[in-house]
Design a protein around this motif. Structure first.
Motif, PDB file in Angstrom:
ATOM      1  N   GLY A  53       0.813  -1.219   0.000  1.00  0.00           N
ATOM      2  CA  GLY A  53       0.000   0.000   0.000  1.00  0.00           C
ATOM      3  C   GLY A  53       0.842   1.262   0.000  1.00  0.00           C
ATOM      4  N   GLU A  54       1.921   1.255   0.764  1.00  0.00           N
ATOM      5  CA  GLU A  54       2.827   2.411   0.775  1.00  0.00           C
ATOM      6  C   GLU A  54       3.467   2.620  -0.595  1.00  0.00           C
ATOM      7  OE1 GLU A  54       5.252   2.958   4.696  1.00  0.00           O
ATOM      8  OE2 GLU A  54       4.918   0.800   4.412  1.00  0.00           O
ATOM      9  N   ILE A  55       3.859   1.518  -1.246  1.00  0.00           N
ATOM     10  CA  ILE A  55       4.473   1.609  -2.574  1.00  0.00           C
ATOM     11  C   ILE A  55       3.461   2.164  -3.561  1.00  0.00           C
ATOM     12  CG2 ILE A  55       5.560   0.326  -4.458  1.00  0.00           C
ATOM     13  CD1 ILE A  55       6.448  -1.729  -2.251  1.00  0.00           C
TER      14      ILE A  55
ATOM     15  N   ILE B 296      10.034  -4.657  -7.563  1.00  0.00           N
ATOM     16  CA  ILE B 296       9.052  -3.839  -6.841  1.00  0.00           C
ATOM     17  C   ILE B 296       7.864  -3.530  -7.754  1.00  0.00           C
ATOM     18  CG2 ILE B 296       8.681  -1.607  -5.703  1.00  0.00           C
ATOM     19  CD1 ILE B 296      11.700  -1.784  -4.888  1.00  0.00           C
ATOM     20  N   ALA B 297       8.126  -3.303  -9.025  1.00  0.00           N
ATOM     21  CA  ALA B 297       7.052  -3.062  -9.988  1.00  0.00           C
ATOM     22  C   ALA B 297       6.097  -4.253 -10.041  1.00  0.00           C
ATOM     23  CB  ALA B 297       7.634  -2.786 -11.374  1.00  0.00           C
ATOM     24  N   GLU B 298       6.629  -5.455  -9.897  1.00  0.00           N
ATOM     25  CA  GLU B 298       5.786  -6.651  -9.895  1.00  0.00           C
ATOM     26  C   GLU B 298       4.778  -6.614  -8.749  1.00  0.00           C
ATOM     27  OE1 GLU B 298       5.393  -9.521 -11.917  1.00  0.00           O
ATOM     28  OE2 GLU B 298       6.352  -8.081 -13.248  1.00  0.00           O
ATOM     29  N   MET B 299       5.131  -5.988  -7.651  1.00  0.00           N
ATOM     30  CA  MET B 299       4.243  -5.912  -6.484  1.00  0.00           C
ATOM     31  C   MET B 299       3.038  -5.014  -6.753  1.00  0.00           C
ATOM     32  SD  MET B 299       7.290  -5.368  -3.769  1.00  0.00           S
ATOM     33  CE  MET B 299       6.760  -6.010  -2.202  1.00  0.00           C
ATOM     34  N   ILE B 300       3.214  -4.037  -7.643  1.00  0.00           N
ATOM     35  CA  ILE B 300       2.127  -3.090  -7.951  1.00  0.00           C
ATOM     36  C   ILE B 300       1.819  -3.096  -9.444  1.00  0.00           C
ATOM     37  CG2 ILE B 300       2.598  -1.652  -5.927  1.00  0.00           C
ATOM     38  CD1 ILE B 300       3.896   0.391  -7.915  1.00  0.00           C
ATOM     39  N   ARG B 301       1.968  -4.245 -10.079  1.00  0.00           N
ATOM     40  CA  ARG B 301       1.805  -4.352 -11.536  1.00  0.00           C
ATOM     41  C   ARG B 301       0.472  -3.775 -12.000  1.00  0.00           C
ATOM     42  NH1 ARG B 301       5.084  -3.955 -14.878  1.00  0.00           N
ATOM     43  NH2 ARG B 301       6.396  -5.530 -13.940  1.00  0.00           N
ATOM     44  N   HIS B 302      -0.607  -4.039 -11.276  1.00  0.00           N
ATOM     45  CA  HIS B 302      -1.927  -3.548 -11.691  1.00  0.00           C
ATOM     46  C   HIS B 302      -1.978  -2.021 -11.750  1.00  0.00           C
ATOM     47  CE1 HIS B 302      -2.061  -3.583  -7.314  1.00  0.00           C
ATOM     48  NE2 HIS B 302      -3.016  -2.680  -7.376  1.00  0.00           N
ATOM     49  N   VAL B 303      -1.264  -1.355 -10.868  1.00  0.00           N
ATOM     50  CA  VAL B 303      -1.238   0.110 -10.863  1.00  0.00           C
ATOM     51  C   VAL B 303      -0.392   0.621 -12.029  1.00  0.00           C
ATOM     52  CG1 VAL B 303      -0.667   2.170  -9.529  1.00  0.00           C
ATOM     53  CG2 VAL B 303      -1.523   0.143  -8.359  1.00  0.00           C
ATOM     54  N   ILE B 304       0.742  -0.008 -12.254  1.00  0.00           N
ATOM     55  CA  ILE B 304       1.624   0.405 -13.351  1.00  0.00           C
ATOM     56  C   ILE B 304       0.945   0.179 -14.694  1.00  0.00           C
ATOM     57  CG2 ILE B 304       3.794  -0.141 -14.557  1.00  0.00           C
ATOM     58  CD1 ILE B 304       5.023  -0.601 -11.777  1.00  0.00           C
ATOM     59  N   ASP B 305       0.294  -0.963 -14.858  1.00  0.00           N
ATOM     60  CA  ASP B 305      -0.372  -1.264 -16.128  1.00  0.00           C
ATOM     61  C   ASP B 305      -1.533  -0.317 -16.412  1.00  0.00           C
ATOM     62  OD1 ASP B 305       1.408  -3.289 -16.651  1.00  0.00           O
ATOM     63  OD2 ASP B 305       0.036  -4.906 -16.099  1.00  0.00           O
ATOM     64  N   SER B 306      -2.134   0.263 -15.377  1.00  0.00           N
ATOM     65  CA  SER B 306      -3.247   1.189 -15.595  1.00  0.00           C
ATOM     66  C   SER B 306      -2.769   2.585 -16.000  1.00  0.00           C
ATOM     67  CB  SER B 306      -4.122   1.280 -14.348  1.00  0.00           C
ATOM     68  OG  SER B 306      -3.424   1.901 -13.291  1.00  0.00           O
ATOM     69  N   HIS B 307      -1.478   2.867 -15.824  1.00  0.00           N
ATOM     70  CA  HIS B 307      -0.923   4.177 -16.223  1.00  0.00           C
ATOM     71  C   HIS B 307      -0.644   4.150 -17.721  1.00  0.00           C
ATOM     72  CE1 HIS B 307       1.352   7.848 -16.266  1.00  0.00           C
ATOM     73  NE2 HIS B 307       2.423   7.221 -16.698  1.00  0.00           N
TER      74      HIS B 307
END
Length: 122
Positions: free
Chosen positions: A49-51, A73-84
């Protein structure tokens, strides 16, 4: 660095301690007028969540043009990165000391491959 910041955009970094230290020593580290840094050190105690919150805050900042993030680290928030899907800030995934770069996981590279076919280069 203040002169460069007035003329252009900053690079933000989300990474392990070694990655962030390297970029900060290279002159990337900045604090904006609200005393917010343009880097985040992720360790074993950092929550997903912090990331995500830091990544989203970097996306909203108008003084950031590129976000560098360790691929693990990107793998941990992949869904957020892919939505950008905006070109700026550009999100670039980089290797870390402990995790080599895997091009098959890089969302930007996958998008770029979808734009071109082998016939485009003949």
């Amino acid at each position: 660095m203040a002169i460069a910041a007035a003329r252009g955009k900053l690079i933000a970094v989300i990474g392990d301690e070694d990655t962030c230290i390297g970029f900060v020593l290279g002159g990337v580290g900045e604090m904006n007028k609200n005393r917010k840094a343009n880097f985040m050190v992720v360790d074993k105690n950092t929550s997903v969540g912090e990331i995500e919150d830091t990544f989203r805050s970097f996306l909203r900042r108008d003084d950031i043009g590129i976000i560098l993030i360790n691929q693990n680290i990107a793998e941990m928030i992949r869904h957020v990165i892919d939505s950008h899907d905006l070109p700026i800030p550009a999100v670039l995934e980089i290797p870390s000391k402990d995790s080599p770069y895997d091009p098959s996981k890089d969302s930007i590279l996958r998008r770029a491959k979808g734009l071109f076919s082998a016939d485009d280069f003949r």
